[in-house]
Structures are given as structure tokens and as C-alpha cells.
Design an enzyme around this catalytic site. Structure first.
Site, short mmCIF file in Angstrom:
data_model
loop_
_atom_site.label_atom_id
_atom_site.label_comp_id
_atom_site.label_asym_id
_atom_site.label_seq_id
_atom_site.Cartn_x
_atom_site.Cartn_y
_atom_site.Cartn_z
CG ASP A 54 -0.21 -0.10 2.52
OD1 ASP A 54 1.03 -0.27 2.50
OD2 ASP A 54 -0.86 0.00 3.58
CG HIS A 258 20.33 2.89 -19.79
ND1 HIS A 258 19.43 2.41 -20.71
CD2 HIS A 258 20.71 4.10 -20.27
CE1 HIS A 258 19.28 3.28 -21.69
NE2 HIS A 258 20.04 4.32 -21.46
CG ASP A 275 23.34 10.78 -17.75
OD1 ASP A 275 22.65 11.79 -17.52
OD2 ASP A 275 23.26 10.11 -18.81
CG ASP A 286 19.99 13.84 -20.17
OD1 ASP A 286 20.79 13.31 -19.37
OD2 ASP A 286 19.63 13.31 -21.24
CG HIS A 365 25.19 6.46 -26.27
ND1 HIS A 365 25.33 7.79 -26.58
CD2 HIS A 365 26.12 6.21 -25.30
CE1 HIS A 365 26.27 8.32 -25.84
NE2 HIS A 365 26.78 7.40 -25.05
CG HIS A 369 17.94 12.41 -25.96
ND1 HIS A 369 17.30 13.17 -25.00
CD2 HIS A 369 19.05 11.90 -25.34
CE1 HIS A 369 17.99 13.10 -23.86
NE2 HIS A 369 19.06 12.34 -24.04
CG HIS A 376 15.29 9.62 -23.61
ND1 HIS A 376 15.42 8.35 -23.14
CD2 HIS A 376 16.51 10.19 -23.46
CE1 HIS A 376 16.66 8.15 -22.71
NE2 HIS A 376 17.34 9.26 -22.90
CD GLU A 402 23.05 11.69 -24.42
OE1 GLU A 402 23.45 10.88 -23.58
OE2 GLU A 402 21.87 12.05 -24.53
CE1 TYR A 406 29.86 5.51 -22.05
CE2 TYR A 406 29.56 5.59 -24.44
CZ TYR A 406 29.28 6.09 -23.17
OH TYR A 406 28.43 7.16 -23.04
NE ARG A 424 26.06 9.53 -21.02
CZ ARG A 424 26.11 8.37 -20.39
NH1 ARG A 424 26.80 7.36 -20.91
NH2 ARG A 424 25.47 8.18 -19.25
CD GLU A 426 23.18 13.81 -21.61
OE1 GLU A 426 23.47 13.13 -20.60
OE2 GLU A 426 22.16 13.61 -22.28
N1 GLY Z 1 20.22 10.35 -19.07
C1 GLY Z 1 19.76 9.61 -20.18
C2 GLY Z 1 20.39 10.05 -21.42
O1 GLY Z 1 21.41 10.72 -21.39
O2 GLY Z 1 19.89 9.84 -22.48
MN MN Z 2 22.05 11.81 -19.73
MN MN Z 3 20.72 12.28 -22.69
#
Ligand code: GLY
Ligand code: MN
Ligand code: MN
Length: 459
Positions: A54, A258, A275, A286, A365, A369, A376, A402, A406, A424, A426
Site C-alpha cells: 500500500d 544505463h 549522468d 540531462d 549510443h 535526443h 527523452h 552527448e 566506452y 561521456r 553531455e
Molecule cells: N540520461 C539519459 C540520457 O542521457 O539519455
Molecule cells: Mn544523460
Molecule cells: Mn541524454
């Protein structure tokens, strides 16, 4: 970056921490313009989600509903009506004021304030929807709702069936169903000045959190202890929630894209990839930064870091109206491929390696985005019916850039000295008439800035 840019702003100095209510009316007006005559549109609010038994997760509003209302309670419905003369009416259904519920669970806006403060034309208790629904649907030629939500779609079909069952009494059910998702996505894709101001603030708060993470980094701490520093800094500046689960990934964990376990120990001579972005009044930042846990980059870490940083800046500097992600990808992939050849990590001819997309072994990746109410964010990347035309950037669009490299510990194809490095970087970028605005202004990013900030924190 100037040294003043790392000074925190106090709450009262923040340029904007929520949208004025008239902005949500403007969003409804923009959607009304897209509705055909004699149509009705439905937008359901989000529901509370059970975490266990609950107890519930922190509530997150349905973002299309929020875009059109600014209303942050679960179990509500927005109905937009357009008649044959193109007169518009907005109706909000929500849970009623309820003293007992409000003692246990919290205050509700109720129907009177919904009209007074949220500017809808009418508001009723949610339970009244079944009574009013047939009036809304009967005689309309078109119904608009989001096809992504199959539970709500089933609800619409139930309502349509109810109207159709009264056909012998003269009822007329709409025959045309239209997906509202792409219409609202196109509206959400272009940010107003106020939305941009809000996203600047979300970015500023997130930048302060990245600074704090660098200052608090220490060998032997746990990743989630740094995550806690980030959430603390968000909240200190008025952002209660992160826009998504923060990634705090030490060493080889950065090579799990992720990674959100965040429960490993921070080790000497390793990098920390973070991130993390704040959500402010529904809007996301982001941001990713990668830095040495002990405050000093090794030679190999520096080399990979600088390559990624240069790739990021190359892509950002090419952003302007008319540019598109596909072209930015070619630019960045070419640059990174050449960089990896120079380091001996990729071996071969640039054109052949590009044709084989070999850079994708290390830059796994996409380059970026859309960003907005969702991290996203909604909006197609290709437009036109055959989806072959690439969507050109327009003033008011916001995106992330970004790039990353890797190299997992398990990669036996590269010299051992590179293994375990994951980087990375970003930033969040708005398209402007003469190019771009980088919203990410106070997250340290050059090697010198990062090392200086971390050394100062130690002293
Ligand atoms: N934090 C998710 C991305 O960078 O797409
Ligand atoms: Mn990100
Ligand atoms: Mn991102």
C-alpha cells in the site's frame, strides 16, 4: 568558464522556477488550433503507481496532460471541445475536495480553484464524467486522444459504445479517431521563452549538483553517497526530484550505459561518470560529466576525455536552424573515428572504418535526443509520411549532445592501458536564430577546470 559562474544562485535569484499559468492556457490554445471543427479531445492525468503493497512511488504527472494544464494531481481528465462554429471549451475533471482524504493523503485543488487558478472554462468532479460524456461525444465528427495509452484508449471505446447504443434515440457517435500524440509532440518540441528560462534554471541547478559531486568525490565512498550529494543539491535549489534515475558509475561501471545500481566503492585512479539532471516544474535537465575520483586525470584518461570533449564541442558548434541529427552524427563519428585511429584503438582507413561504422564499437549510443518535459522528449526525428525526410532543427528546439567512448575491462582488442575507461560528456542545447545557446553553463568540463575545482575542495 569564469570563476563567478560556479557561485550558487540563491532561490530568489533564480530566473524562473515555474511557468506562469497563462503559459498552460497558451498551450491549450495552440492545441485547439490543431483540432478540426466539431471535435473533442481527451487527455488523462497520470495515476499513482504502487511500489509495494500500500505504498506508492513519488507521483509523476502525465506530461501531455501537464503541458496543457499545469495541474499536478492524479486521476483527472482534460476535455477540449470545439464546436461547428469553432468555439472552444476546456473542461477539467478532477477528484473532489474531501476532508477525510485530505487529512490522510493531502490537499486537493477541487473544482472551484481549478477554474479560478488553472483557467479552464469548467470543472467537475471526476465521477460526473459518465453523465456528461455522451453530451460531449454525441454529434461530434472526430475524437482525439493519445494512441500510446492503450488503457485509456479502451476507456474511449467504452464511451463510444455507450453513445452508439443510443443510436435509436437519435445519438450520433463520432466515426473518426485521431492520434493526439504526434500533434502535441510537435507543440512540445518548440519551447517558448518561459520554457527556455525554466530549462536554464534546471540546468543551472544541475550544474551546481555536478560541482558538488566533484567536490565530495573521495576514494572509498560509495557511488550512492555521491548520488545523495546530487539530490541534496537539487533540493537545496528548489528541484525536489531528479528528471531520471541518476547514473553514478565509477570505473568500469561507466561502460554499462544505463547503470543505476550506484552501490559500488569509488576506487583510486578510476574515473567517475555521473549522468544526472534535475526536474524543475516538470522540465528536465540531462547532464553528464566524467572526472577522476582522486581529482587527477591519468595520461590515458586525459587523452580519451579530451577526444570526447572535442567531439562534443564540434557537434555543438555546428548546431543552427536547418542542421539535423543525421549530419551531426556524420561529423562527430568522423572526428571520433580519426581520433581512435590516431590512438591506435581503431586500425584501418578512415573511409573504410566509417563505412563499417566501426566507431560504434566504442561510441555505442546516439549523439543526442530532444529534451523537455520528458528527458527523452517527444517529437519525431524523421518527418514526412515515408519518414525519410530528416527533421531540420528549428528555433526553440532543445536537445542533448552527448558523445562518449566506452572501453570495457573485458575488451581484449585494445591495449590494456585503455581498458576500464568510460567517458561521456553531455550538454543541453537550445537552437537560436543565429545558432545555438548552450544551457549547460556551470558544469565544469575542461580538464583544468575539473582538476582545479577538485583540488580546491581538498584544500
Ligand atoms: N540520461 C539519459 C540520457 O542521457 O539519455
Ligand atoms: Mn544523460
Ligand atoms: Mn541524454
Amino acid at each position: 568558464m569564469s570563476s563567478t559562474s560556479i557561485n550558487p544562485l540563491s532561490m530568489s535569484q533564480l530566473p524562473m522556477n515555474q511557468l506562469p499559468m497563462k503559459e498552460y492556457s497558451a498551450h491549450r490554445a495552440a492545441f485547439f488550433k490543431k483540432m478540426p471543427s466539431n471535435s473533442v479531445a481527451f487527455f488523462p492525468a497520470g495515476k499513482e503507481l504502487t511500489r509495494s503493497n500500500d505504498t506508492e512511488f513519488a507521483f509523476c504527472q502525465n506530461k501531455n496532460f501537464f503541458y496543457l494544464t499545469g495541474f499536478n494531481e492524479p486521476d483527472a481528465l482534460l476535455v477540449l471541445l470545439k464546436d461547428e462554429q469553432d468555439n472552444n471549451k476546456s473542461v477539467l475533471f478532477s477528484l473532489p475536495k474531501d476532508p477525510l482524504h485530505e487529512i490522510w493523503q493531502g490537499r486537493r485543488v477541487g473544482q472551484i480553484k481549478a477554474v479560478e487558478e488553472y483557467g479552464v472554462d469548467e470543472s467537475y468532479e471526476l465521477a460526473e464524467i459518465d453523465v456528461l460524456l455522451s453530451d460531449y461525444l454525441d454529434g461530434k465528427s472526430q475524437v482525439l486522444f493519445g494512441f500510446n495509452d492503450d488503457t485509456f484508449a479502451a476507456q474511449v471505446f467504452t464511451w463510444l459504445k455507450q453513445v452508439k447504443s443510443r443510436i435509436r434515440q437519435g445519438a450520433n457517435a463520432p466515426e473518426q479517431l485521431t492520434d493526439a500524440d504526434p500533434i502535441i509532440a510537435d507543440l512540445r518540441l518548440i519551447k517558448s521563452e518561459n520554457e527556455l528560462a525554466l530549462m536554464r534554471t534546471a540546468n543551472h541547478i544541475s550544474g551546481l549538483a555536478h560541482q558538488r559531486a566533484m567536490q565530495k568525490s573521495q576514494v572509498g565512498k560509495l557511488e550512492y553517497q555521491i548520488e545523495a550529494e546530487i539530490l541534496h543539491e537539487f533540493a537545496r535549489h528548489g528541484a525536489r526530484h531528479p528528471a531520471y534515475a541518476s547514473i553514478v558509475a565509477g570505473g568500469d561501471n561507466a561502460n554499462i550505459l544505463h547503470y543505476t545500481n550506484n552501490d559500488d566503492v569509488l576506487k583510486d585512479n578510476e574515473l567517475l561518470l555521473i549522468d544526472a539532471g534535475a526536474e524543475l516544474s516538470g522540465y528536465a535537465a540531462d547532464i553528464t560529466r566524467t572526472f577522476p575520483i582522486n581529482g587527477k586525470f591519468s595520461a590515458e584518461q586525459k587523452t580519451i576525455y579530451q577526444l570526447v570533449l572535442d567531439a562534443k564541442n564540434l557537434a555543438i558548434n555546428a548546431i543552427k536552424p536547418g542542421m539535423c541529427f543525421a549530419k551531426l552524427n556524420v561529423l562527430t563519428n568522423t572526428f571520433l573515428t580519426q581520433g581512435l585511429i590516431d590512438l591506435g584503438i581503431l586500425v584501418g582507413d578512415l573511409d573504410e572504418l566509417m563505412a563499417e561504422k566501426k566507431v560504434k564499437d566504442y561510441f555505442i549510443h546516439g549523439l543526442g535526443h530532444w529534451l523537455g518535459l520528458d528527458v527523452h522528449d517527444v517529437g519525431d526525428y524523421q518527418i514526412s509520411l515515408d519518414k525519410e525526410q530528416l527533421r531540420a532543427f528549428e528555433v526553440g528546439m532543445v536537445m542533448t549532445i552527448e558523445p562518449g567512448i566506452y572501453i570495457p575491462l573485458t575488451d581484449v582488442n585494445v591495449d590494456e592501458k585503455w581498458r576500464g575507461i568510460g567517458v561521456r560528456i553531455e550538454d543541453n542545447i537550445a537552437v537560436t536564430a543565429d545558432g545555438f545557446e548552450n544551457l549547460t553553463t556551470n558544469s565544469p568540463q575542461t580538464i583544468e577546470e575539473i582538476e582545479a575545482l577538485m583540488q580546491a575542495a581538498k584544500a
